[in-house]
Design a protein around this motif. Structure first.
Motif, PDB file in Angstrom:
ATOM      1  N   GLU A  91     -30.922 -16.339  -4.435  1.00 45.01           N
ATOM      2  CA  GLU A  91     -31.572 -15.197  -5.080  1.00 45.01           C
ATOM      3  C   GLU A  91     -32.694 -15.641  -6.005  1.00 45.01           C
ATOM      4  N   TYR A  95     -36.254 -14.057  -5.686  1.00 46.26           N
ATOM      5  CA  TYR A  95     -36.956 -13.330  -6.745  1.00 46.26           C
ATOM      6  C   TYR A  95     -38.222 -14.062  -7.189  1.00 46.26           C
ATOM      7  N   LEU A 107     -37.802  -2.558  -6.442  1.00 47.82           N
ATOM      8  CA  LEU A 107     -36.518  -2.873  -7.062  1.00 47.82           C
ATOM      9  C   LEU A 107     -36.483  -2.610  -8.561  1.00 47.82           C
ATOM     10  N   LEU A 110     -33.926  -0.549 -10.366  1.00 48.62           N
ATOM     11  CA  LEU A 110     -32.539  -1.009 -10.463  1.00 48.62           C
ATOM     12  C   LEU A 110     -32.361  -2.068 -11.557  1.00 48.62           C
ATOM     13  N   LYS A 116     -26.002 -13.285 -10.730  1.00 46.35           N
ATOM     14  CA  LYS A 116     -24.963 -12.498 -10.054  1.00 46.35           C
ATOM     15  C   LYS A 116     -23.575 -12.764 -10.646  1.00 46.35           C
ATOM     16  N   HIS A 176     -23.988  -5.818  -1.819  1.00 45.16           N
ATOM     17  CA  HIS A 176     -24.889  -6.912  -2.185  1.00 45.16           C
ATOM     18  C   HIS A 176     -25.268  -7.716  -0.944  1.00 45.16           C
ATOM     19  N   THR A 177     -26.574  -7.952  -0.803  1.00 43.96           N
ATOM     20  CA  THR A 177     -27.052  -8.716   0.352  1.00 43.96           C
ATOM     21  C   THR A 177     -27.930  -9.857  -0.124  1.00 43.96           C
TER      22      THR A 177
END
Ligand code: IYR
Length: 226
Positions: A91, A95, A107, A110, A116, A176-177
């Motif tokens: 991630e 990002y 995004l 959110l 995570k 979550h992916t």
């Protein structure tokens, strides 16, 4: 080829309309309260709730009834930690490098980032695998590939059932992916035909859990009547 289908009677309960309306309204009232939760308590969840939700998911329709899914339930803290660290590594790269400015902008509502902690905080994580193809033993006893039809759609439907069942059981989830997700197949030792589809932390929300103030489209925006 001649059909090998064997038919039996349908077990269908015809409800009177008042009961239909009652169930429909009740399900709607409950389902619209579902939210994707990112702040979990570590309180354990009853194993039976997870098992029953996976039974519900396993009842979903699938292409040629091939049921091209596997649900890996992880509650071992060391394994959850390993998955969190691997997800965060991917991630972080996503990002910081892979996601386009347009994606990051989409995004922004959110407020997510590469961190995570929920993967570790939630008492249970379900990783859903899509079986891109099946494997069957041929006459020589060797494994051969069986083509799967509509496996993406099938697993998507099953995950919808799963999320609904978990929510109706009073549990919170996050869809979550992490991308790419290949690390999940490696950590969990899954065979080459199984592709990670989604990772779902499951548990109770943290006492101070917050959710983004977003809304869903109105019926008039999503439904067309002909
Ligand atoms: N997989 C990333 C980014 C992400 C993408 C979408 I599209 C979302 O709706 C939410 C997050 C993450 O989980 O942070």
């Amino acid at each position: 080829m001649a059909s090998q289908a064997v038919y039996g009677p349908l077990d269908f309960e015809r409800l009177d309309e008042a009961e239909q309306q009652r169930r429909s309204a009740e399900f709607l009232r409950r389902m619209v309260k579902r939210r994707s939760v990112r702040h979990f308590s570590s309180e354990p969840v009853p194993a039976r709730l997870i098992e029953n939700a996976i039974r519900v998911a396993g009842s979903a329709p699938s292409g040629a009834n091939q049921q091209p899914w596997t649900f890996a339930v992880i509650s071992d803290p060391a394994l959850k930690r390993e998955i969190r660290l691997a997800a965060e590594a991917e991630e972080k790269d996503s990002y910081q490098r892979r996601m386009t400015p347009e994606w990051l902008e989409a995004l922004a509502v959110l407020g997510t980032d590469w961190r995570k902690p929920h993967i570790e905080d939630a008492p249970c994580v379900i990783v859903v695998f899509r079986q891109a193809y099946g494997i069957r033993k041929n006459d020589e006893g060797q494994g051969e590939r069986v083509r799967h039809y509509y496996s993406e759609e099938s697993v998507g439907i099953a995950v919808g059932f799963l999320l609904a069942a978990l929510h109706i059981s009073g549990l919170a989830t996050l869809t979550h992916t992490p991308s790419p997700m290949k690390f999940l197949a490696e950590i969990l030792g899954r065979p080459a035909n199984e592709r990670p589809f989604v990772l779902i932390p499951v548990g109770y929300p943290a006492e101070d859990a917050k959710v983004p103030l977003i809304s869903k489209k109105a019926l008039s925006e999503i439904m067309l009547s002909y």
